[in-house]
Design an enzyme around this catalytic site. Structure first.
Site, PDB file in Angstrom:
ATOM      1  NE  ARG A  42      -2.074  -2.299   3.156  1.00 43.39           N
ATOM      2  CZ  ARG A  42      -2.481  -2.700   4.383  1.00 43.39           C
ATOM      3  NH1 ARG A  42      -3.466  -2.092   5.003  1.00 43.39           N
ATOM      4  NH2 ARG A  42      -1.883  -3.703   4.984  1.00 43.39           N
ATOM      5  CG  ASP A 102      14.906  -0.250   4.819  1.00 41.64           C
ATOM      6  OD1 ASP A 102      15.481   0.760   5.216  1.00 41.64           O
ATOM      7  OD2 ASP A 102      14.735  -1.260   5.528  1.00 41.64           O
ATOM      8  CB  THR A 106      10.382  -4.897  -1.303  1.00 42.19           C
ATOM      9  OG1 THR A 106      10.292  -5.218   0.077  1.00 42.19           O
ATOM     10  CG2 THR A 106       8.986  -4.847  -1.910  1.00 42.19           C
ATOM     11  NE  ARG A 164      -0.818   2.094   4.763  1.00 41.97           N
ATOM     12  CZ  ARG A 164       0.269   1.350   4.518  1.00 41.97           C
ATOM     13  NH1 ARG A 164       1.252   1.846   3.811  1.00 41.97           N
ATOM     14  NH2 ARG A 164       0.348   0.120   4.987  1.00 41.97           N
TER      15      ARG A 164
HETATM   16  P1  IMP Z   1      12.974  -3.285   1.675  1.00 37.60           P
HETATM   17  O1  IMP Z   1      12.484  -4.550   1.062  1.00 37.60           O
HETATM   18  O2  IMP Z   1      13.785  -3.528   2.901  1.00 37.60           O
HETATM   19  O3  IMP Z   1      13.677  -2.379   0.694  1.00 37.60           O
HETATM   20  O4  IMP Z   1      11.718  -2.510   2.247  1.00 37.60           O
HETATM   21  C1  IMP Z   1      10.826  -1.906   1.431  1.00 37.60           C
HETATM   22  C2  IMP Z   1       9.503  -1.739   2.147  1.00 37.60           C
HETATM   23  O5  IMP Z   1       9.649  -1.630   3.558  1.00 37.60           O
HETATM   24  C3  IMP Z   1       8.860  -0.450   1.696  1.00 37.60           C
HETATM   25  O6  IMP Z   1       8.003  -0.696   0.618  1.00 37.60           O
HETATM   26  C4  IMP Z   1       8.120   0.010   2.917  1.00 37.60           C
HETATM   27  O7  IMP Z   1       6.798  -0.492   2.874  1.00 37.60           O
HETATM   28  C5  IMP Z   1       8.849  -0.590   4.087  1.00 37.60           C
HETATM   29  N1  IMP Z   1       9.728   0.394   4.740  1.00 37.60           N
HETATM   30  C6  IMP Z   1      11.066   0.438   4.704  1.00 37.60           C
HETATM   31  N2  IMP Z   1      11.564   1.459   5.416  1.00 37.60           N
HETATM   32  C7  IMP Z   1      10.483   2.091   5.928  1.00 37.60           C
HETATM   33  C8  IMP Z   1      10.335   3.258   6.769  1.00 37.60           C
HETATM   34  O8  IMP Z   1      11.287   3.955   7.169  1.00 37.60           O
HETATM   35  N3  IMP Z   1       9.067   3.600   7.068  1.00 37.60           N
HETATM   36  C9  IMP Z   1       7.983   2.877   6.654  1.00 37.60           C
HETATM   37  N4  IMP Z   1       8.078   1.804   5.871  1.00 37.60           N
HETATM   38  C10 IMP Z   1       9.315   1.404   5.518  1.00 37.60           C
END
Ligand code: IMP
Ligand code: MG
Length: 177
Positions: A42, A102, A106, A164
């Protein structure tokens, strides 16, 4: 959380200006191509909605849901696709849009998954990037803002599934009000 001080990292005005720039860059880069925007739900629903309105091209939009930070602030490292896109991507130039990169797990997983659907190309765009947290080779093609390693909320990003709707991006400080 309510009693903590909110520190605004990206104001509404700054976000709007940056999205105009991203939209112009994407419009330039995808001219003559067959753009298909895939928005990850979302978290990217607000960013994607604003971004596509700044892209002056004929394009399609669809949505995907993958698992992420559903139980707290740390990722489990495992990405699963909960809802796949419904359209055929053959011949399209796909741009995956997410709120934040991050660890990059993902986005890397989703891009790999979409590459299996026979598109012409797959690139990505994130509003926020935390490069210091990366656990993959991912380098987003379009980045709104690179930010330090802080947990950020608002403009689509959630904390415990709330906030959000806050129209700017903020971080929660340790300071009490
Ligand atoms: P990744 O797979 O670790 O890159 O994380 C990506 C997903 O984690 C994003 O689509 C966000 O939904 C969530 N996310 C990562 N960091 C944050 C943050 O600082 N605040 C809120 N959601 C986060
Ligand atoms: Mg997400």
């Amino acid at each position: 959380m309510e009693e903590r001080v909110w520190e605004v990292l990206c104001s509404e005005e700054v976000i709007e200006t940056r999205i105009r720039e991203l939209g112009a860059a994407i419009t330039h880069d995808y001219a003559g191509k067959n753009l298909f925007v895939v928005s990850l739900l979302r978290g990217s629903f607000i960013f994607a909605a604003d971004l596509v309105r700044r892209i002056d091209l004929k394009l399609k939009v669809d949505f995907m849901t993958s698992s992420s930070y559903e139980h707290g602030e740390e990722t489990t490292g495992q990405v699963t696709i909960l809802k796949d896109i419904e359209e055929d991507l053959t011949g399209f130039d796909v741009l995956v849009v997410d709120d934040i990169a991050d660890s990059g797990l993902t986005m890397s997983h989703v891009m790999k998954h979409l590459k299996g659907k026979n598109p012409k190309s797959v690139s990505c765009c994130v509003l926020l990037d935390k490069p210091s947290r990366r656990k993959t080779e991912l380098v987003p093609d379009y980045i709104g803002f690179a930010i330090p390693d802080r947990f950020v909320v608002g403009y689509g990003l959630n904390y415990g599934d709330y906030y959000r709707n806050v129209p700017y991006v903020f971080a929660v400080t340790d300071e009490k009000r």
